[in-house]
Design an enzyme around this catalytic site. Structure first.
Site, PDB file in Angstrom:
ATOM      1  N   PHE A   9      -4.664  36.870 -67.350  1.00  0.00           N
ATOM      2  CA  PHE A   9      -6.098  36.954 -67.619  1.00  0.00           C
ATOM      3  C   PHE A   9      -6.378  36.140 -68.872  1.00  0.00           C
ATOM      4  O   PHE A   9      -6.026  36.536 -69.980  1.00  0.00           O
ATOM      5  CB  PHE A   9      -6.585  38.388 -67.816  1.00  0.00           C
ATOM      6  CG  PHE A   9      -8.081  38.439 -68.028  1.00  0.00           C
ATOM      7  CD1 PHE A   9      -8.941  38.404 -66.949  1.00  0.00           C
ATOM      8  CD2 PHE A   9      -8.612  38.474 -69.304  1.00  0.00           C
ATOM      9  CE1 PHE A   9     -10.322  38.408 -67.135  1.00  0.00           C
ATOM     10  CE2 PHE A   9      -9.991  38.476 -69.506  1.00  0.00           C
ATOM     11  CZ  PHE A   9     -10.843  38.444 -68.411  1.00  0.00           C
ATOM     12  N   ASP A  22      -1.476  32.725 -75.582  1.00  0.00           N
ATOM     13  CA  ASP A  22      -2.803  33.345 -75.603  1.00  0.00           C
ATOM     14  C   ASP A  22      -2.671  34.712 -76.265  1.00  0.00           C
ATOM     15  O   ASP A  22      -2.251  35.678 -75.640  1.00  0.00           O
ATOM     16  CB  ASP A  22      -3.336  33.469 -74.176  1.00  0.00           C
ATOM     17  CG  ASP A  22      -4.730  34.096 -74.116  1.00  0.00           C
ATOM     18  OD1 ASP A  22      -5.157  34.699 -75.125  1.00  0.00           O
ATOM     19  OD2 ASP A  22      -5.373  34.003 -73.052  1.00  0.00           O
ATOM     20  N   LYS A  42     -11.502  37.652 -80.000  1.00  0.00           N
ATOM     21  CA  LYS A  42     -11.792  39.078 -80.080  1.00  0.00           C
ATOM     22  C   LYS A  42     -11.810  39.608 -81.507  1.00  0.00           C
ATOM     23  O   LYS A  42     -12.818  39.543 -82.177  1.00  0.00           O
ATOM     24  CB  LYS A  42     -10.839  39.859 -79.177  1.00  0.00           C
ATOM     25  CG  LYS A  42     -11.052  39.559 -77.693  1.00  0.00           C
ATOM     26  CD  LYS A  42     -10.371  40.550 -76.800  1.00  0.00           C
ATOM     27  CE  LYS A  42     -10.531  40.189 -75.323  1.00  0.00           C
ATOM     28  NZ  LYS A  42     -11.895  40.240 -74.823  1.00  0.00           N
TER      29      LYS A  42
END
Length: 406
Positions: free
Chosen positions: A147, A232, A261
């Protein structure tokens, strides 16, 4: 809480959303109006312990005083210039973020998906300019069940049909191999490979943690093959797993790290691509950009986030409270939990399907005052703010036990 909010209950506000909001989310039926630390309050005054923390965007809790203060001070001075001009906050932010992550250069962006897209562009440009891959032949190897975001390029190499179906045609140039399989990765890498792009821990897939040695193996394989290792760390980074970056658990240094984030402190969207000068140095003016990327407000908040992490306090908290989390989950195995994976303050918990789906378990926890979210099937994820206390964490685990055994 405002009078109109109290006058309109959760169900009324949820119904009001339905005609006007695109149905791209299926949120739990709770309407949050206020929050502080690890706690949120709905429009009717009920309090909930937030054990999701915005998918790690709220690593430092809701409205951390240092982050709110940094935002307030910057709001009174300057919020946006675009990158057409210099501003007085960007260089300091970039220098401190590079120092925190042990890298040379920083490319500031906004969202996590933008960081991934930027990392893909940088890797391809490096492959053509430095590695010498023939034009338009560069490939990037990714892992199944990844993801990395929901842009059309990214969903094109997703193996989640919910994310993919109906959005093609997709961008070519990606090869998908099983996660945690060095043999399959080695077979997929060749002279056209620009990079291997993986999550050190696969969050959306259920907090999947690779075998010891996998990340070190990826680093060694990419070094031998003359391609980049792009990690990531948008969910796993910035303290979540007990280190600043999850790759540090194997003392691995990727060529490029993608951040997002938590970098915005739960206040503004902030992301960044950080890496070596040899790689990020391939970009030239006009080849990539963002009007809001690295804006003064984002740089001020991002700098305050880096300052919190520079002390090491939050990394230590994640490691210490992570032991509490693992101990509590281990006690539930065989009592409604069939398995779990945890690193730091992050866990994927597999619930006995006979007790309900992940969604149903999340709704039951919500009714008991604890907010979590499902991933797939009967798996829920736990990712509390790093500011959570041991008492609060044990209380949440007790509530999970109650929901599973009652």
């Amino acid at each position: 809480m405002t009078a109109p909010a109290r006058a309109r209950g959760s169900q009324e506000l949820i119904r009001a959303e339905e005609p006007v909001l695109a149905h791209n989310y299926h949120p739990l039926p709770v309407v949050v109006a206020r929050a502080e630390g690890a706690w949120v309050e709905d429009v009717e005054g009920r309090r909930y312990l937030d054990m999701l923390a915005g998918y790690s965007a709220l690593n430092f809790g809701h409205r951390h005083p240092a982050l709110v203060d940094a935002a307030h001070r910057q709001l009174d001075r300057l919020t946006l210039t675009s990158r057409a001009f210099h501003h007085d906050r960007l260089a300091g932010f970039a220098e401190r973020l590079a120092a925190l992550t042990g890298t040379d250069m920083v490319l500031p962006m906004n969202t996590g998906a933008e960081a991934v897209e930027s990392g893909i562009k940088v890797a391809r440009k490096w492959a053509y300019d430095v590695k010498g891959v023939p034009a338009d032949r560069a490939t990037i190897v990714v892992a199944a069940d990844n993801f990395h975001g929901r842009t059309t390029t990214i969903v094109g190499f997703s193996t989640d049909e919910t994310a993919r179906a109906g959005f093609g045609p997709f961008t070519p140039g990606f090869r998908v191999v099983p996660y945690n399989d060095l043999g399959a990765l080695e077979e997929a890498v060749d002279e056209t490979t620009a990079a291997v792009l993986i999550e050190p821990i696969q969050g959306e897939a259920g907090v999947l943690i690779p075998d010891d040695g996998y990340l070190a193996g990826v680093r060694e394989l990419t070094r031998r093959a003359g391609c980049l290792f792009v990690a990531d760390e948008i969910q796993s980074g910035l303290g979540r797993t007990g280190h600043t970056l999850a790759v540090e658990h194997e003392s691995v240094v990727p060529d490029v790290v993608l951040l997002g984030k938590a970098l915005g402190g739960g206040i503004v969207p902030v992301s960044a691509v950080v890496g070596s000068r040899e790689v990020l140095g391939v970009l030239r003016p006009g080849e990539h950009g963002s009007t809001f990327g690295g804006n003064p407000l984002a740089a001020a908040v991002g700098t305050a986030v880096v300052e919190l992490l520079e002390t090491g306090e939050f990394q230590r908290r994640a490691a210490e409270l992570g032991a509490v989390l693992r101990e509590g989950l281990a006690a539930l195995v065989g009592r409604g939990v069939v398995g779990f994976r945890a690193r730091g303050l992050w866990a994927g918990v597999d619930v006995d399907p006979a007790l309900g789906s992940g969604r149903e378990i999340s709704e039951r926890l919500m009714r008991e005052g604890v907010l979590v979210k499902d991933t797939h099937g009967s798996t829920i994820r736990l990712a509390p703010p790093l500011t959570v206390t041991g008492e609060e964490l044990r209380g949440a685990l007790g509530t999970l036990e109650k929901v599973l055994t009652s």
